[in-house]
Write an enzyme that holds these catalytic residues in place. Sequence first.
Site, PDB file in Angstrom:
ATOM      1  N   HIS A 120       0.708  -1.254   0.056  1.00 52.94           N
ATOM      2  CA  HIS A 120       0.070   0.030  -0.055  1.00 52.94           C
ATOM      3  C   HIS A 120       0.826   1.347   0.124  1.00 52.94           C
ATOM      4  O   HIS A 120       0.246   2.364  -0.300  1.00 52.94           O
ATOM      5  CB  HIS A 120      -1.019   0.089   1.350  1.00 52.94           C
ATOM      6  N   HIS A 185       4.139  10.080  12.539  1.00 54.07           N
ATOM      7  CA  HIS A 185       3.296   8.880  13.508  1.00 54.07           C
ATOM      8  C   HIS A 185       4.311   8.035  13.923  1.00 54.07           C
ATOM      9  O   HIS A 185       5.435   7.976  13.483  1.00 54.07           O
ATOM     10  CB  HIS A 185       2.387   8.194  12.383  1.00 54.07           C
TER      11      HIS A 185
END
Length: 311
Positions: A120, A185
Site C-alpha cells: 500500500h 506517526h
Amino acid sequence: MSEILGFVGISHSPFATLLPPDDPTRPGGAFLAGAARVARAVRRLAPDAVVVIGPDHFHANFYDAMPPFVLGLEEATGFGDFGSHAGVLPVAAELAWSLHDGVSAAGFDLSLSYALTVDHGIAQSYEMLCGADGPPMVPLVVNTAAPPLPGLERCLHLGRALGAALRASAYPGRVLVVASGGLSHWLPSNDPRDPRLPGERRASVIHGRKDVRAVAAAREPRVRAMGGDPTARVNAAWDTWFLDRLAAADPAPVAALGDAELEKRAGSGGHEIRTWLIGQAAAARPLAWTCYEPTPEWITGMGIGTTFEVR
C-alpha cells in the site's frame, strides 16, 4: 526528452481503506476530499507515465538483505494489503531504464527488480491519484523502517539526480512524480537491533520472505487493532513545519535534523518523509498545500501537496 508535469506528495495509511469516514466531517474526510480534487487535476494533466516513490512495509523487502533503494524495471505486482490494489500494475520499462542510467551516472547504485512487489506504500497512492487503469508507472521503493536508512541529505541528492535524469530522458512523454509517505506517526519498532522488539516480530522482519503471506496474515490484525484510537500520537505542528519547508523550496533544515531528531519530532513513521524530499527535489518546484488533516484515528498526519494548480 521527458517533461516533468509536476509533483504530488501524498500520505498513505491502511485506514484510508479500512476506516473510510461515513461523513465528510469525520476523521479522514478532509484528506479524502483533497485526494479526490488532486485526482481530478491529475486526470486533466493526463500524464503519459508516473514515477511513484514510496516505502515497503515488509511485504517485499526484509532484513535478510535490505536495500536502501529499489527501482522496478519491468513487472510490478500489488500485494493487496489493507485493501490496496492486488495484482499487476503497468510499468513504463523504457522510462525506468532511462532513469536507472541517469541516476547511475550521478553516482547512485540502485538495487533493481525485474519483478517487484509493491504494497500500500506505493499502490494506494497510485490508485487514489490515477485510478485502477492509470498510466504506466516507475516504482522507486525507499527503505524507511530502520538502517540502511538513506541519509536525508542523500535523499535530496537522489531527487535532484532523478529530476535531471527525467529531463534528459529520451522517453517521449509527460511524467508526473508522486511521493507516497506518511507524515508524523509513531509505530512499534521494526529495528532488529532494538531489544524491545519481540522475538517473533524480529524473526518476521528478517526471515519473512520465506512465507510472506503468512507474515502478512499475522501482522494485519495487529495493525487493524491500532485504528480508531483518537488519542494516538500525531505531531501536527511538526507536520505543518515540514510542509512549510517544502512550500518555501527550503528542505535543508529538514535534512539537517538527522535521523534521531527526525524520529524524536515525527516518530519512527516520520522516516517516510524521505519520499517527499526525493520527489520535491526532482520536480524542483515549491510545494503548494492542498490538504492537511491530523488523523490520530488513522495513526498519522495525512497531507497532500502539489506543484501544479488544483481546483
